[in-house]
Design an enzyme around this catalytic site. Structure first.
Site, PDB file in Angstrom:
ATOM      1  N   ASN A   1      72.078  21.285 -60.134  1.00 21.01           N
ATOM      2  CA  ASN A   1      70.978  20.480 -60.655  1.00 21.01           C
ATOM      3  C   ASN A   1      71.432  19.443 -61.678  1.00 21.01           C
ATOM      4  O   ASN A   1      70.687  18.518 -61.991  1.00 21.01           O
ATOM      5  CB  ASN A   1      69.871  21.383 -61.205  1.00 21.01           C
ATOM      6  CG  ASN A   1      69.150  22.116 -60.069  1.00 21.01           C
ATOM      7  OD1 ASN A   1      69.290  21.741 -58.903  1.00 21.01           O
ATOM      8  ND2 ASN A   1      68.409  23.161 -60.406  1.00 21.01           N
TER       9      ASN A   1
ATOM     10  N   ARG B   1      65.536  17.194 -51.876  1.00 20.15           N
ATOM     11  CA  ARG B   1      64.403  16.947 -52.747  1.00 20.15           C
ATOM     12  C   ARG B   1      64.791  16.023 -53.923  1.00 20.15           C
ATOM     13  O   ARG B   1      64.067  15.125 -54.301  1.00 20.15           O
ATOM     14  CB  ARG B   1      63.934  18.308 -53.262  1.00 20.15           C
ATOM     15  CG  ARG B   1      62.830  18.270 -54.226  1.00 20.15           C
ATOM     16  CD  ARG B   1      61.506  18.045 -53.549  1.00 20.15           C
ATOM     17  NE  ARG B   1      60.563  17.571 -54.545  1.00 20.15           N
ATOM     18  CZ  ARG B   1      59.333  17.190 -54.270  1.00 20.15           C
ATOM     19  NH1 ARG B   1      58.894  17.212 -53.054  1.00 20.15           N
ATOM     20  NH2 ARG B   1      58.541  16.779 -55.225  1.00 20.15           N
TER      21      ARG B   1
ATOM     22  N   ARG C   1      54.849  19.690 -54.715  1.00 19.84           N
ATOM     23  CA  ARG C   1      55.818  19.162 -55.688  1.00 19.84           C
ATOM     24  C   ARG C   1      55.455  17.713 -56.012  1.00 19.84           C
ATOM     25  O   ARG C   1      56.087  16.774 -55.534  1.00 19.84           O
ATOM     26  CB  ARG C   1      57.243  19.285 -55.151  1.00 19.84           C
ATOM     27  CG  ARG C   1      57.683  20.739 -55.109  1.00 19.84           C
ATOM     28  CD  ARG C   1      59.105  20.915 -54.725  1.00 19.84           C
ATOM     29  NE  ARG C   1      60.024  20.731 -55.834  1.00 19.84           N
ATOM     30  CZ  ARG C   1      61.307  21.083 -55.780  1.00 19.84           C
ATOM     31  NH1 ARG C   1      61.802  21.632 -54.695  1.00 19.84           N
ATOM     32  NH2 ARG C   1      62.094  20.892 -56.814  1.00 19.84           N
ATOM     33  N   PRO C   2      54.420  17.555 -56.842  1.00 20.63           N
ATOM     34  CA  PRO C   2      53.974  16.200 -57.160  1.00 20.63           C
ATOM     35  C   PRO C   2      55.038  15.430 -57.947  1.00 20.63           C
ATOM     36  O   PRO C   2      55.904  16.042 -58.593  1.00 20.63           O
ATOM     37  CB  PRO C   2      52.736  16.439 -58.041  1.00 20.63           C
ATOM     38  CG  PRO C   2      52.901  17.812 -58.591  1.00 20.63           C
ATOM     39  CD  PRO C   2      53.697  18.591 -57.584  1.00 20.63           C
ATOM     40  N   ILE C   3      54.964  14.089 -57.889  1.00 19.11           N
ATOM     41  CA  ILE C   3      55.878  13.285 -58.722  1.00 19.11           C
ATOM     42  C   ILE C   3      55.083  12.329 -59.621  1.00 19.11           C
ATOM     43  O   ILE C   3      55.575  11.293 -60.037  1.00 19.11           O
ATOM     44  CB  ILE C   3      56.924  12.509 -57.883  1.00 19.11           C
ATOM     45  CG1 ILE C   3      56.240  11.582 -56.878  1.00 19.11           C
ATOM     46  CG2 ILE C   3      57.886  13.433 -57.184  1.00 19.11           C
ATOM     47  CD1 ILE C   3      57.189  10.485 -56.406  1.00 19.11           C
TER      48      ILE C   3
ATOM     49  N   GLN D   1      54.295  12.566 -62.658  1.00 13.94           N
ATOM     50  CA  GLN D   1      54.881  12.356 -63.995  1.00 13.94           C
ATOM     51  C   GLN D   1      56.075  11.404 -63.940  1.00 13.94           C
ATOM     52  O   GLN D   1      56.316  10.651 -64.882  1.00 13.94           O
ATOM     53  CB  GLN D   1      55.291  13.696 -64.624  1.00 13.94           C
ATOM     54  CG  GLN D   1      54.140  14.672 -64.802  1.00 13.94           C
ATOM     55  CD  GLN D   1      53.047  14.124 -65.708  1.00 13.94           C
ATOM     56  OE1 GLN D   1      53.293  13.752 -66.856  1.00 13.94           O
ATOM     57  NE2 GLN D   1      51.829  14.060 -65.180  1.00 13.94           N
TER      58      GLN D   1
ATOM     59  N   ASP E   1      64.568  29.749 -61.100  1.00 19.00           N
ATOM     60  CA  ASP E   1      65.613  29.753 -60.067  1.00 19.00           C
ATOM     61  C   ASP E   1      66.398  31.071 -60.036  1.00 19.00           C
ATOM     62  O   ASP E   1      67.260  31.262 -59.175  1.00 19.00           O
ATOM     63  CB  ASP E   1      66.580  28.566 -60.286  1.00 19.00           C
ATOM     64  CG  ASP E   1      65.870  27.232 -60.117  1.00 19.00           C
ATOM     65  OD1 ASP E   1      64.752  27.217 -59.580  1.00 19.00           O
ATOM     66  OD2 ASP E   1      66.439  26.202 -60.541  1.00 19.00           O
TER      67      ASP E   1
ATOM     68  N   ARG F   1      73.029  24.661 -49.430  1.00 20.24           N
ATOM     69  CA  ARG F   1      72.588  23.495 -50.220  1.00 20.24           C
ATOM     70  C   ARG F   1      73.038  23.635 -51.667  1.00 20.24           C
ATOM     71  O   ARG F   1      73.224  22.625 -52.348  1.00 20.24           O
ATOM     72  CB  ARG F   1      71.054  23.412 -50.237  1.00 20.24           C
ATOM     73  CG  ARG F   1      70.430  22.902 -48.967  1.00 20.24           C
ATOM     74  CD  ARG F   1      68.938  22.691 -49.185  1.00 20.24           C
ATOM     75  NE  ARG F   1      68.740  22.161 -50.520  1.00 20.24           N
ATOM     76  CZ  ARG F   1      68.014  22.739 -51.459  1.00 20.24           C
ATOM     77  NH1 ARG F   1      67.381  23.852 -51.228  1.00 20.24           N
ATOM     78  NH2 ARG F   1      67.912  22.184 -52.654  1.00 20.24           N
TER      79      ARG F   1
END
Ligand code: EPU
Length: 434
Positions: free
Chosen positions: A23, A93, A122-124, A126, A305, A397
Site C-alpha cells: 500500500n 483499485r 468504495r466511493p471516491i 473524498q 487488512d 496481488r
C-alpha cells in the site's frame, strides 16, 4: 490458473524476510510522475499490483529499468499520456493514485472510475472533494474521470471520513499546488508517512504526516531521489498469525516493530509470545491460544487488512471471540470458506462471533479477496489434511512469493496449475481487483 495445495499440520520454524509494503508502493510508484528527473525506488515488492503500476507508467511513456534486488529506476520525463484506460485501471483499485499524481504534475488526468469491489462500496467522493478544493474540475463520462485545472492553489481540506486513499491523493495533488494546503482528519497509516517521506526526499515540503493534520507547502519542481519503500506491516502480521496458528517459532526480519503495535498487542493477548528487536521480531507459541475481542479501526487501531487472518487464528483459540469490522461493509467473505474447514463463526452485520473449536480440517476453498486468501492459507497450514485454495491471483496481488517464504519455514505448500477445462475461474486474473 493456479491453486495452492497445502498439507497442514507442520510447525513453521526459522526466519523469514518481509518485502516492501504494497500500500506504500502503489502510491509511491505513481508519485514518481511528479519528479522532473529519474528516481530509484528500492524494496519494491514483486506482486501483481506493482506489475500493473509499472505497466501503466510504461504505457504513459516512462522509461523503467528493473535493476534487480527489488529496485527500479523510473524516468518519468518521457511521459506524454495522461490517461489510465479502463482495461488497466480495473485490475488495480489503487490506480486512483494516478489521478492525484497526473493532476499535480500536468494539471490534467483521465483515469477510469473504479468500480465496486468484493469489500463493498468504495466511493471516491473524498478524493474528488480534495481535488476540487485545490481548484480542479471533474467530469464523469463513459466510466472515465476527467480532471483539469488551470492552476492548483493550496487550500484547507477537511475529510468527512478518515481515508487512506484520499489523504494520499490530496498529498500528491497538493505537492505542486501554489501556497499552503492543510489536510484535516487525515489518515495516519505508515504508508501515508512513507509517501510524505518519499515526496520530501524529492524536494516537497510536507509536514505532519502520521498525525491528523498534514500541511503541504507547494513547490515548483521536484528532483530525482533514491528511496526505499517501508516493510509491509500486513505481510508481517500475516506471518505472525501463520506462525501462531501452527504453534511455530520464527524470526521475522525487515519489519518496523512500531508499525506492528496494534497487531502485537492483540496477539500477545491471544497467547502469542513476541520479542521485539530494532528491525525484526521473534514470534513463538508454547501454550494454548485464548479468545480475544477485536475492533478494526484506522491506524493506530487494529487494521482491517489483518481482520481475516486474526479471525482464523481465533478459530483455533479457546473460548468465544468477537470481531467488529468498522471499515469495510463486506469483509467477512472468507467466513463461509472457513466454515467448510470446520470453523464455527456466525456473522451478523459487521460483527462476527467465533466459537474457538481448537481445530480445522482441510477442504477445497476459494479466495474471494487478497486478505481472505491469506486467511485461508493460515487455515490450511494449521488444518489437519489437505487444503486446496483456488483464485490465488487475489493473493498474488499483495504477497511477494508467499508460498516460497512459507516453504522455507517448513510448510508443505505447492502452487499447482489447474488445467483450463477444470478452471472455474477462467480469466480470473482479469477480474477487477480490490
Ligand atoms: N471512503 C469514503 N469516501 C472516499 C474514500 C473512502 O467514504 O472517497 C470510505 C470507504 O468506503 C471506507 C473508509 O472510507 O469505508 C476507508 O477507506 P480508505 O479510503 O481508507 O481505503 P482505501 O484507500 O480505498 C486502503 C488500502 C486498503 C485498506 C484501506 C483501509 C490501498 C491501496 N488500499 O484502501 O487495503 O483496507 O486503506 O486501511 O492502500 C488491502 O490491502 O487488502 C486493502 C484493501
Amino acid at each position: 490458473m493456479d491453486k495452492f495445495v497445502i498439507k497442514g499440520g507442520r510447525r513453521l520454524t526459522g526466519e523469514v524476510t518481509i518485502s516492501g509494503a504494497k500500500n506504500a508502493a502503489v502510491g509511491i510508484l505513481p508519485a514518481v510522475i511528479l519528479s522532473d528527473e529519474p528516481c530509484i525506488i528500492e524494496n519494491v515488492p514483486t506482486i501483481s499490483d506493482v506489475n500493473i503500476c509499472i505497466r501503466i507508467l510504461r504505457e504513459m511513456g516512462a522509461d523503467i529499468t528493473f535493476l534487480g534486488n527489488d529496485t527500479y529506476r523510473i524516468d518519468p520525463t518521457g511521459i506524454r499520456s495522461h490517461c489510465v484506460p479502463y482495461e488497466t485501471a480495473r485490475k488495480m483499485r489503487a490506480s486512483y493514485y494516478f489521478l492525484g499524481a497526473l493532476l499535480g504534475k500536468y494539471k490534467k488526468a483521465r483515469v477510469s472510475m473504479p468500480g465496486g469491489c468484493p469489500l463493498g462500496a468504495r466511493p471516491i467522493d473524498q478524493h474528488l472533494k480534495a481535488f476540487c478544493s485545490l481548484g480542479a474540475k471533474y467530469t464523469l463520462s463513459q466510466g472515465m474521470i476527467d480532471l483539469t485545472a488551470d492552476k492548483l492553489t493550496g487550500n484547507q481540506i477537511f475529510f468527512d471520513v478518515v481515508t487512506v486513499g484520499a489523504t494520499m491523493n490530496a498529498m500528491l495533488a497538493a505537492t505542486k499546488a501554489e501556497g499552503l494546503t492543510i489536510i484535516e482528519n487525515a489518515a495516519k497509516e505508515p504508508h501515508i508517512v512513507d509517501l510524505a517521506n518519499f515526496l520530501n526526499s524529492m524536494g516537497a515540503n510536507i509536514m505532519g504526516a502520521g498525525t491528523d493534520v498534514i500541511k503541504i507547502r507547494g513547490v515548483q519542481k521536484l528532483h530525482g531521489t533514491t528511496y526505499s519503500v517501508i516493510p509491509d506491516q500486513i505481510e508481517a502480521g500475516t506471518f505472525m498469525a501463520a506462525v501462531a496458528a501452527t504453534k511455530g517459532d520464527v524470526v521475522i526480519r525487515n519489519v518496523i516493530p512500531k508499525h506492528l503495535e496494534s497487531i502485537t498487542k492483540k496477539m500477545e493477548k491471544i497467547g502469542v509470545h513476541i520479542e521485539q528487536f530494532d528491525d525484526s521480531i521473534h514470534v513463538w507459541v508454547d501454550g494454548p491460544l485464548v479468545k480475544a475481542n477485536i475492533k478494526t479501526a484506522p491506524h493506530p487501531g487494529f487494521p482491517t487488512d489483518m481482520q481475516s487472518q486474526i479471525a482464523t487464528l481465533l478459530t483455533l483459540a479457546e473460548g468465544t471471540s468477537i470481531i467488529t469490522e468498522n471499515i469495510w461493509e463486506q469483509r467477512f467473505g472468507y467466513v463461509d470458506e472457513l466454515r467448510r474447514m470446520g470453523a464455527d463463526i456466525t456473522v451478523n452485520g459487521k460483527i462476527a462471533l467465533i466459537e474457538g473449536t481448537g481445530r480445522l480440517m482441510g477442504a477445497p476453498v476459494k479466495a474471494c479477496d487478497l486478505r481472505a486468501g491469506a486467511a485461508l492459507i493460515i487455515a490450511g497450514l494449521a488444518a489437519a489434511g489437505i487444503t486446496e485454495i483456488e483464485d490465488i491471483f487475489h493473493i498474488e496481488r499483495g504477497y511477494d512469493c508467499m508460498e516460497g517464504k512459507l516453504r522455507a519455514l517448513g510448510a508443505d505448500i505447492e502452487k499447482v496449475s489447474i488445467p483450463d477445462n477444470k478452471d472455474s475461474s477462467k480469466n480470473s486474473s482479469d477480474k477487477a481487483a480490490v
